[in-house]
Design an enzyme around this catalytic site. Sequence first.
Site, mmCIF file in Angstrom:
data_model
loop_
_atom_site.group_PDB
_atom_site.id
_atom_site.type_symbol
_atom_site.label_atom_id
_atom_site.label_comp_id
_atom_site.label_asym_id
_atom_site.label_seq_id
_atom_site.Cartn_x
_atom_site.Cartn_y
_atom_site.Cartn_z
ATOM 1 N N ASP A 67 -1.790 -25.345 13.251
ATOM 2 C CA ASP A 67 -2.267 -24.622 12.077
ATOM 3 C C ASP A 67 -1.470 -24.944 10.824
ATOM 4 O O ASP A 67 -0.423 -25.595 10.885
ATOM 5 C CB ASP A 67 -2.254 -23.099 12.348
ATOM 6 C CG ASP A 67 -0.975 -22.630 13.042
ATOM 7 O OD1 ASP A 67 0.022 -23.364 13.021
ATOM 8 O OD2 ASP A 67 -0.976 -21.517 13.582
ATOM 9 N N ASN A 136 0.051 -9.739 17.549
ATOM 10 C CA ASN A 136 -1.271 -9.186 17.887
ATOM 11 C C ASN A 136 -1.970 -10.032 18.948
ATOM 12 O O ASN A 136 -3.162 -9.880 19.184
ATOM 13 C CB ASN A 136 -2.150 -9.059 16.629
ATOM 14 C CG ASN A 136 -2.403 -10.410 15.974
ATOM 15 O OD1 ASN A 136 -2.081 -11.461 16.529
ATOM 16 N ND2 ASN A 136 -3.010 -10.397 14.794
ATOM 17 N N HIS A 138 -2.265 -13.378 18.918
ATOM 18 C CA HIS A 138 -2.929 -14.603 18.481
ATOM 19 C C HIS A 138 -2.202 -15.843 18.996
ATOM 20 O O HIS A 138 -1.003 -15.809 19.275
ATOM 21 C CB HIS A 138 -3.124 -14.649 16.959
ATOM 22 C CG HIS A 138 -1.892 -14.824 16.135
ATOM 23 N ND1 HIS A 138 -1.777 -14.313 14.857
ATOM 24 C CD2 HIS A 138 -0.719 -15.459 16.371
ATOM 25 C CE1 HIS A 138 -0.603 -14.643 14.363
ATOM 26 N NE2 HIS A 138 0.060 -15.330 15.252
ATOM 27 N N GLU A 143 -7.053 -15.162 15.187
ATOM 28 C CA GLU A 143 -6.782 -13.733 15.048
ATOM 29 C C GLU A 143 -7.766 -12.905 15.881
ATOM 30 O O GLU A 143 -8.831 -13.397 16.269
ATOM 31 C CB GLU A 143 -6.899 -13.346 13.564
ATOM 32 C CG GLU A 143 -5.844 -14.009 12.669
ATOM 33 C CD GLU A 143 -4.453 -13.390 12.811
ATOM 34 O OE1 GLU A 143 -4.039 -13.036 13.927
ATOM 35 O OE2 GLU A 143 -3.761 -13.265 11.770
HETATM 36 C C1 GLP Z 1 2.627 -17.699 13.635
HETATM 37 C C2 GLP Z 1 1.993 -18.981 14.182
HETATM 38 C C3 GLP Z 1 1.879 -18.966 15.685
HETATM 39 C C4 GLP Z 1 3.163 -18.470 16.323
HETATM 40 C C5 GLP Z 1 3.402 -17.044 15.881
HETATM 41 C C6 GLP Z 1 4.634 -16.421 16.516
HETATM 42 O O1 GLP Z 1 1.728 -16.760 13.208
HETATM 43 N N1 GLP Z 1 0.714 -19.248 13.610
HETATM 44 O O2 GLP Z 1 1.549 -20.266 16.145
HETATM 45 O O3 GLP Z 1 3.076 -18.543 17.726
HETATM 46 O O4 GLP Z 1 3.556 -17.035 14.466
HETATM 47 O O5 GLP Z 1 5.781 -16.813 15.848
HETATM 48 P P1 GLP Z 1 7.250 -16.549 16.338
HETATM 49 O O6 GLP Z 1 7.523 -17.584 17.381
HETATM 50 O O7 GLP Z 1 8.089 -16.767 15.109
HETATM 51 O O8 GLP Z 1 7.304 -15.179 16.857
#
Ligand code: GLP
Length: 241
Positions: A67, A136, A138, A143
């Site tokens: 992304d 959440n 995702h 989402e």
């Molecule tokens: C973001 C990314 C995800 C990632 C998530 C969790 O929103 N789009 O790909 O897995 O955050 O991030 P973290 O590893 O910092 O908790």
Amino acid sequence: MRIYREDDYCAMSRRGADILAAQLLLRPDSVLGLATGVTPMGMYRELVEKNHRGELDFSRVRTVNLDEYVGLAPDHEQSYRYFMQRNLFDHVNINPDATHVPDGRARCMAAECRRYDQLIEDLGGIDLQVLGIGRNGHIGFNEPGDEFPLGTHVAELADSTIDANARFFASRDQVPRKALSMGIRSIFQARRILLMVSGREKADIVAAALKGPVTPRVTASVLQLHPDVILVGDREALSGL
Ligand code: GLP
């Protein structure tokens, strides 16, 4: 689903790096699906060290990232392209032309979504997809919604995602409201998935995603149906399983 329960973040990162390294030893020209976020950062550090010790070769690897924020330039410090350069690509012998991140500044988002799906198909699909999980549930920026988004799409970020990601920006107002995200189809079609989870604050959502119903309200729940998921987590994140 194979589960590796590790003591802490460092051990989780080492385990993830070992799994990814094994993939590259078996198939040096693998297509890796890559994720951003704090969770995989330690694994990327381990991979850089393996590369510097001469244990891991990235010269034939191809990558596609999950992304990118809409509107952020590749050199913006919070863009996911910048994250990948700083955490991995700049430090290993990977061919820069073989690294792909959706273009958050494309003039036509619909065309960029089609281009990205076609790119993944032209690469022959993803051999190993690295995933983290949002609070959440995702994966990527898929989402919660009424149905699983299948293709690459422009996601409206949920309020909880904006809250969670505000820690990386000077203020909440600066968090982009939209992102380009690979869809569930490309993720699900990956031949192998490496799901990494860390920290107590992820425990409830990890349990909901992996033990609860398969539902687009928790997009990671789709992973219950995938035939080859490796879950690597620290004790805290796996405490609800
Ligand atoms: C973001 C990314 C995800 C990632 C998530 C969790 O929103 N789009 O790909 O897995 O955050 O991030 P973290 O590893 O910092 O908790």
